[in-house]
Scaffold this motif. Structure first.
Motif, PDB file in Angstrom:
ATOM      1  N   LEU A 141       0.815  -1.215   0.000  1.00 12.67           N
ATOM      2  CA  LEU A 141       0.000   0.000   0.000  1.00 12.67           C
ATOM      3  C   LEU A 141       0.850   1.267   0.000  1.00 12.67           C
ATOM      4  CD1 LEU A 141      -2.690  -1.106   2.633  1.00 12.67           C
ATOM      5  CD2 LEU A 141      -2.865  -1.171   0.138  1.00 12.67           C
ATOM      6  N   ARG A 142       2.133   1.147  -0.328  1.00 11.52           N
ATOM      7  CA  ARG A 142       3.018   2.309  -0.297  1.00 11.52           C
ATOM      8  C   ARG A 142       2.827   3.179  -1.534  1.00 11.52           C
ATOM      9  NH1 ARG A 142       8.471  -0.464  -0.333  1.00 11.52           N
ATOM     10  NH2 ARG A 142       7.294  -1.633  -1.894  1.00 11.52           N
ATOM     11  N   GLY A 155       5.035   4.553   5.096  1.00 13.79           N
ATOM     12  CA  GLY A 155       4.444   3.379   4.467  1.00 13.79           C
ATOM     13  C   GLY A 155       5.219   2.110   4.792  1.00 13.79           C
ATOM     14  N   ASN A 156       6.547   2.190   4.697  1.00 14.54           N
ATOM     15  CA  ASN A 156       7.386   1.042   5.039  1.00 14.54           C
ATOM     16  C   ASN A 156       7.272   0.687   6.514  1.00 14.54           C
ATOM     17  OD1 ASN A 156       8.681   2.542   2.659  1.00 14.54           O
ATOM     18  ND2 ASN A 156       9.708   0.552   2.578  1.00 14.54           N
ATOM     19  N   VAL A 157       7.235   1.712   7.360  1.00 18.63           N
ATOM     20  CA  VAL A 157       7.147   1.481   8.801  1.00 18.63           C
ATOM     21  C   VAL A 157       5.848   0.755   9.153  1.00 18.63           C
ATOM     22  CG1 VAL A 157       6.841   2.649  11.026  1.00 18.63           C
ATOM     23  CG2 VAL A 157       8.659   3.384   9.478  1.00 18.63           C
ATOM     24  N   LEU A 158       4.739   1.188   8.563  1.00 18.79           N
ATOM     25  CA  LEU A 158       3.456   0.546   8.864  1.00 18.79           C
ATOM     26  C   LEU A 158       3.440  -0.907   8.405  1.00 18.79           C
ATOM     27  CD1 LEU A 158       0.978   3.434   7.970  1.00 18.79           C
ATOM     28  CD2 LEU A 158       1.582   2.607  10.251  1.00 18.79           C
ATOM     29  N   HIS A 159       4.007  -1.177   7.232  1.00 21.47           N
ATOM     30  CA  HIS A 159       4.072  -2.557   6.770  1.00 21.47           C
ATOM     31  C   HIS A 159       4.984  -3.397   7.661  1.00 21.47           C
ATOM     32  CE1 HIS A 159       1.542  -2.568   3.313  1.00 21.47           C
ATOM     33  NE2 HIS A 159       2.225  -1.663   2.644  1.00 21.47           N
ATOM     34  N   SER A 176      -1.337  -5.076  -6.466  1.00 23.83           N
ATOM     35  CA  SER A 176      -2.739  -5.411  -6.726  1.00 23.83           C
ATOM     36  C   SER A 176      -2.894  -6.508  -7.775  1.00 23.83           C
ATOM     37  CB  SER A 176      -3.502  -4.152  -7.160  1.00 23.83           C
ATOM     38  OG  SER A 176      -2.906  -3.579  -8.307  1.00 23.83           O
ATOM     39  N   GLN A 177      -1.830  -6.773  -8.539  1.00 23.89           N
ATOM     40  CA  GLN A 177      -1.851  -7.870  -9.516  1.00 23.89           C
ATOM     41  C   GLN A 177      -1.345  -9.189  -8.911  1.00 23.89           C
ATOM     42  OE1 GLN A 177      -0.416  -4.676 -10.649  1.00 23.89           O
ATOM     43  NE2 GLN A 177      -2.582  -4.339 -11.089  1.00 23.89           N
ATOM     44  N   LEU A 179       1.654  -9.672  -7.630  1.00 24.50           N
ATOM     45  CA  LEU A 179       3.075  -9.867  -7.895  1.00 24.50           C
ATOM     46  C   LEU A 179       3.911  -9.368  -6.723  1.00 24.50           C
ATOM     47  CD1 LEU A 179       3.240  -8.744 -11.637  1.00 24.50           C
ATOM     48  CD2 LEU A 179       3.060 -11.077 -10.729  1.00 24.50           C
ATOM     49  N   LEU A 180       4.964 -10.092  -6.424  1.00 23.54           N
ATOM     50  CA  LEU A 180       5.880  -9.724  -5.352  1.00 23.54           C
ATOM     51  C   LEU A 180       6.581  -8.412  -5.682  1.00 23.54           C
ATOM     52  CD1 LEU A 180       7.451 -10.623  -2.738  1.00 23.54           C
ATOM     53  CD2 LEU A 180       9.063 -11.765  -4.285  1.00 23.54           C
ATOM     54  N   THR A 181       6.639  -7.499  -4.707  1.00 22.88           N
ATOM     55  CA  THR A 181       7.421  -6.272  -4.882  1.00 22.88           C
ATOM     56  C   THR A 181       8.681  -6.378  -4.010  1.00 22.88           C
ATOM     57  OG1 THR A 181       6.051  -5.104  -3.216  1.00 22.88           O
ATOM     58  CG2 THR A 181       5.473  -4.848  -5.552  1.00 22.88           C
ATOM     59  N   GLU A 182       8.550  -6.100  -2.724  1.00 22.33           N
ATOM     60  CA  GLU A 182       9.684  -6.238  -1.811  1.00 22.33           C
ATOM     61  C   GLU A 182       9.160  -6.458  -0.409  1.00 22.33           C
ATOM     62  OE1 GLU A 182      12.005  -2.679  -2.310  1.00 22.33           O
ATOM     63  OE2 GLU A 182      10.438  -1.363  -1.555  1.00 22.33           O
ATOM     64  N   ALA A 183      10.016  -6.355   0.589  1.00 20.11           N
ATOM     65  CA  ALA A 183       9.605  -6.465   1.980  1.00 20.11           C
ATOM     66  C   ALA A 183       9.521  -5.065   2.584  1.00 20.11           C
ATOM     67  CB  ALA A 183      10.586  -7.348   2.743  1.00 20.11           C
ATOM     68  N   GLY A 184       9.187  -4.990   3.873  1.00 21.67           N
ATOM     69  CA  GLY A 184       9.075  -3.688   4.500  1.00 21.67           C
ATOM     70  C   GLY A 184      10.360  -2.902   4.477  1.00 21.67           C
ATOM     71  N   ALA A 185      11.495  -3.599   4.602  1.00 21.47           N
ATOM     72  CA  ALA A 185      12.793  -2.922   4.608  1.00 21.47           C
ATOM     73  C   ALA A 185      13.851  -3.722   3.866  1.00 21.47           C
ATOM     74  CB  ALA A 185      13.246  -2.676   6.053  1.00 21.47           C
ATOM     75  N   CYS A 186      13.442  -4.590   2.947  1.00 26.81           N
ATOM     76  CA  CYS A 186      14.384  -5.473   2.257  1.00 26.81           C
ATOM     77  C   CYS A 186      13.924  -5.752   0.831  1.00 26.81           C
ATOM     78  CB  CYS A 186      14.482  -6.832   2.978  1.00 26.81           C
ATOM     79  SG  CYS A 186      15.061  -6.778   4.683  1.00 26.81           S
ATOM     80  N   ASN A 187      14.866  -6.176  -0.008  1.00 23.30           N
ATOM     81  CA  ASN A 187      14.524  -6.823  -1.267  1.00 23.30           C
ATOM     82  C   ASN A 187      14.306  -8.312  -1.016  1.00 23.30           C
ATOM     83  OD1 ASN A 187      16.803  -4.545  -2.535  1.00 23.30           O
ATOM     84  ND2 ASN A 187      14.740  -4.646  -3.387  1.00 23.30           N
ATOM     85  N   VAL A 188      13.730  -8.997  -2.008  1.00 24.83           N
ATOM     86  CA  VAL A 188      13.356 -10.402  -1.825  1.00 24.83           C
ATOM     87  C   VAL A 188      13.876 -11.237  -3.001  1.00 24.83           C
ATOM     88  CG1 VAL A 188      11.482 -12.022  -1.395  1.00 24.83           C
ATOM     89  CG2 VAL A 188      11.235  -9.634  -0.674  1.00 24.83           C
TER      90      VAL A 188
END
Length: 285
Positions: A141-142, A155-159, A176-177, A179-188
């Protein structure tokens, strides 16, 4: 007592002061970086400063600092704070105006604040002793310019808090599709059948420095196949391995996603191999 840098001066953190009208304070109007340093050796210094300069340009903050000047400040902070294992935080805001107004002010000097803080040594690249992380799943939701490393991190803090409140170490975000984006404070990253994959870069994803280094190291080594592509939720849940990566965590193996074990629930062999390659090359950047 921690020594920080603020607008040309080195001073105890307790004495550092900024104006309440600083736009970093009022609007989160700024860019930041965190660079790990182990016994005076920085990891990814050049790429971090490149990203800092790109971020400042993207939001229109003019600061004529080259790599040498940033390196000088970082080295001085490390020395003044006793060396050892430190994270170096670099923060540039647009500066302080004489009023609160949304439009960019003219003739305002940026605020430059830097500090060093203790960080632990990375965990050994040994799958039998490595600590496995547990993560939640959530909808991303960022804002739509996550490629900019802005100090406006609510936005990152809330997640991240969402994952923390669920008793987990992080949260994996999906758009919304699905698809993976990232983590709250990391890549994945995920691993399936020996192939490492991570979401391709776009406005939804921060171009992480550890991510960049891992991809470059694995491609140069050539023994582990890597891909940058779209990854959906089902792929994450059926992955053999999942990693979260950042400058502070380096490569953290994930053993549980949304209450389900990843693979056999143990830290995986591809993580171990990739971590060993990363550890051997990380000071080259």
């Amino acid at each position: 007592m921690s020594i920080v840098y603020l607008n040309g001066s080195y001073l105890p953190v307790e004495e550092a002061r900024i104006s309440p009208l600083d736009r970093g304070f009022l609007f989160g109007d700024g860019i930041y970086e965190v660079i790990p340093s182990y016994e005076g050796k920085m990891v990814g210094f050049g790429p971090h400063i490149d990203r800092m300069r790109n971020g400042l340009a993207a939001i229109g903050i003019e600061l004529d600092w080259d790599h040498a000047r940033w390196r000088s400040v970082c080295a001085e902070l490390v020395e003044r704070n006793g060396g050892g294992n430190l994270g170096i935080y670099l923060h540039v805001s647009r500066g302080a105006d004489n009023k609160r107004f949304h439009a960019f002010p003219e003739g305002v000097e940026p605020t430059v604040f830097c500090m060093a803080f203790e960080i632990p040594l990375p965990q050994p690249a040994d799958r039998n002793t490595a600590h496995g992380y547990k993560v939640s799943i959530g909808e991303d939701l960022r804002w739509k310019r996550c490629n900019i490393k802005s100090t406006a991190l609510l936005g990152n803090v809330l997640h991240f808090q969402e994952g923390h409140a669920a008793g987990n170490n992080e949260i994996l975000l999906f758009n919304s599709q699905g698809l993976l984006t990232e983590a709250g404070a990391c890549n994945v990253f995920i691993v399936k059948d020996g192939v490492v994959a991570t979401p391709r870069l776009d406005h939804q994803i921060l171009p992480g420095i550890t991510r960049l280094m891992i991809l470059d190291i694995l491609r140069k080594d050539g023994t582990i196949a890597v891909e940058e592509r779209d990854i959906d939720r089902d792929e994450v849940l059926s992955a053999d391995e999942v990693w979260i990566t950042s400058s502070s965590k380096e490569m953290a193996p994930v053993i549980e996603v949304d209450g389900q074990p990843v693979g056999d629930g143990r830290v995986g062999p591809v993580w171990e191999q990739a971590s060993q390659l990363y550890a051997a090359a990380k000071f080259d950047y």
